[in-house]
Design a protein around this motif. Sequence first.
Motif, PDB file in Angstrom:
ATOM      1  N   GLU A   1      45.907  68.838  65.516  1.00 48.54           N
ATOM      2  CA  GLU A   1      47.267  68.614  66.018  1.00 48.54           C
ATOM      3  C   GLU A   1      47.163  67.927  67.379  1.00 48.54           C
ATOM      4  O   GLU A   1      46.460  68.401  68.272  1.00 48.54           O
ATOM      5  N   LEU A   2      47.871  66.805  67.540  1.00 46.30           N
ATOM      6  CA  LEU A   2      47.752  65.992  68.755  1.00 46.30           C
ATOM      7  C   LEU A   2      49.103  65.824  69.433  1.00 46.30           C
ATOM      8  O   LEU A   2      50.157  65.982  68.810  1.00 46.30           O
ATOM      9  N   ALA A   3      49.061  65.478  70.714  1.00 48.52           N
ATOM     10  CA  ALA A   3      50.290  65.183  71.451  1.00 48.52           C
ATOM     11  C   ALA A   3      50.938  63.940  70.858  1.00 48.52           C
ATOM     12  O   ALA A   3      50.256  63.072  70.286  1.00 48.52           O
ATOM     13  N   ALA A   4      52.248  63.833  71.008  1.00 49.56           N
ATOM     14  CA  ALA A   4      53.002  62.728  70.392  1.00 49.56           C
ATOM     15  C   ALA A   4      52.497  61.365  70.866  1.00 49.56           C
ATOM     16  O   ALA A   4      52.378  60.426  70.068  1.00 49.56           O
ATOM     17  N   ASP A   5      52.196  61.243  72.179  1.00 47.21           N
ATOM     18  CA  ASP A   5      51.744  59.937  72.680  1.00 47.21           C
ATOM     19  C   ASP A   5      50.351  59.581  72.155  1.00 47.21           C
ATOM     20  O   ASP A   5      50.043  58.403  71.945  1.00 47.21           O
ATOM     21  N   VAL A   6      49.528  60.590  71.902  1.00 47.24           N
ATOM     22  CA  VAL A   6      48.190  60.352  71.349  1.00 47.24           C
ATOM     23  C   VAL A   6      48.313  59.894  69.895  1.00 47.24           C
ATOM     24  O   VAL A   6      47.657  58.933  69.469  1.00 47.24           O
ATOM     25  N   GLU A   7      49.171  60.584  69.125  1.00 49.23           N
ATOM     26  CA  GLU A   7      49.407  60.185  67.733  1.00 49.23           C
ATOM     27  C   GLU A   7      49.920  58.746  67.662  1.00 49.23           C
ATOM     28  O   GLU A   7      49.466  57.956  66.829  1.00 49.23           O
ATOM     29  N   GLU A   8      50.867  58.420  68.536  1.00 48.60           N
ATOM     30  CA  GLU A   8      51.445  57.066  68.549  1.00 48.60           C
ATOM     31  C   GLU A   8      50.364  56.019  68.814  1.00 48.60           C
ATOM     32  O   GLU A   8      50.295  54.986  68.137  1.00 48.60           O
ATOM     33  N   GLU A   9      49.505  56.303  69.791  1.00 51.36           N
ATOM     34  CA  GLU A   9      48.461  55.344  70.155  1.00 51.36           C
ATOM     35  C   GLU A   9      47.464  55.159  69.005  1.00 51.36           C
ATOM     36  O   GLU A   9      47.064  54.024  68.694  1.00 51.36           O
ATOM     37  N   ILE A  10      47.080  56.247  68.353  1.00 48.90           N
ATOM     38  CA  ILE A  10      46.157  56.163  67.215  1.00 48.90           C
ATOM     39  C   ILE A  10      46.760  55.330  66.098  1.00 48.90           C
ATOM     40  O   ILE A  10      46.099  54.458  65.509  1.00 48.90           O
ATOM     41  N   GLU A  11      48.030  55.584  65.785  1.00 54.03           N
ATOM     42  CA  GLU A  11      48.699  54.841  64.715  1.00 54.03           C
ATOM     43  C   GLU A  11      48.739  53.338  65.020  1.00 54.03           C
ATOM     44  O   GLU A  11      48.448  52.508  64.150  1.00 54.03           O
ATOM     45  N   ILE A  12      49.096  52.983  66.244  1.00 50.46           N
ATOM     46  CA  ILE A  12      49.174  51.566  66.614  1.00 50.46           C
ATOM     47  C   ILE A  12      47.798  50.909  66.516  1.00 50.46           C
ATOM     48  O   ILE A  12      47.654  49.812  65.969  1.00 50.46           O
TER      49      ILE A  12
END
Length: 476
Positions: free
Chosen positions: A377-388
């Motif tokens: 489970e990751l922070a929202a900004d970390v998830e966003e960066e990984i997806e991009i």
Amino acid sequence: ATGTYLKGKIIIGTCTYSGGPIGQRSAEDLSGSLVKAGLKLMRFKTGTPARVDRRTLRTDEMAKQEGDKDGHAFSFLSERKDRNKECCWLTFTNEETHKIIRDNLDRAPMCNGIITGIGPRYCPSIESKIVRFADKKRHQLFIEPEGESTEEMYVQGMSTSMPADVQYAFLRTIPGLEDVKIMRPGYAIEYDCLDPTQLTPWLETKKISGLFSAGQANGTSGYEEAAAQGLMAGINAALKVQGREPFILTRSEAYIGVLIDDLVTKGTNEPYRIMTSRSEYRLILRQDNADLRLTQKGYDLGLVTQERYDRFTAKKKAIEEGIAALRAISVTPSKANLEKLERLGTAPIHTAITAYDLLRRNDVDYEALRTVFDLPELAADVEEEIEIMIKYEGYISRQMEQVEKMNRLEQKKMPTDIVYADIDTLSAEARQKLDEIRPLSLGQASRISGVSPADITALLIVLEQHSREEKNHVSQ
């Protein structure tokens, strides 16, 4: 950092007076001092719309424009989520508005010769819009709050220098502004600024050692552009005092780099504003990765606190670990996995792939993958960066290849003592421009207006000869 106060002249209709924005005095004598010191000045113009009283607006006649619900902040340290509780309002001009403006063009400083400075092409006054786009039946306006603690609203899209009575007349034809009261009329301001090609890439004037210039005094327009230059000029002034090397951000590292390189390499013939379209590397200059690109540089300069740096390194580590976890999970076309993919609403697989590959799909996000596979489970900004990073990996890789090609030119440094006038293989225009700007590298030389690819080839040969001569000198 004189902004628009450098010999500033306020213009409202036929009323003109020396001064700067917000009722401040202008700097009247500095221009003469700069010219006497050998610097070249230009005369630019910018404008501003009327500020109107929020309490006199009929907001029910305008379209409400809500702020971003996610509440993004400029600082990655910010925890505030209530930044966008204020909203803007959308309305439009109409034929009656345009008729009043056309009927009073003889009183418009833009049209009767009072204004002589060069204004921004991308942000024309409302009177210029009416003349230049005569076929348009309406122009959109955003009514924006000036702040949380004031009743002033900013009429975005209606910059003007027409007389106050004309401003009242045309504003009251606009839906929602029928009863409007003006708190401050719109005005134009003419001001002096430096030709920015007289500056180094670290914003020091070439003719006067130790004199740095930043902001609208360098021919830019806009708060962000001014703030960016002020930051860079301040950093480099401090580094000069400390006897350290200048700090330069490249075009592939930051929009600040694009902004300053454009100014000092190409110059500007109108108030310059940075736009994403000005960057050839805009795919990697994103808002979401600004901390990944620049925090380390700020820390190395001593400008980033330990708290901020620790949070940055923790985020960077979480991104790396998240990507590693995605690569480590192999998804086979088993019955259980096919059922999971069906629950995700994505197509089935026929051979084993990784969770990393699954995330490349447009219809799959990290949070959804996490619910069916064993992912952290990751922070929202970390998830966003990984997806991009994963979804746009191919595009980003191609852009990084372009960066590498340009870096090879940037690494070819131009000798400081080179005499361009003696290089016969250069065109006359190239010799003049290169001598005027004195580029630091072949890469910067290639971006100078008037320097052709043939001129760059000629410079490559000169650099090769210079390198051989230096080697021979050292061996002797």
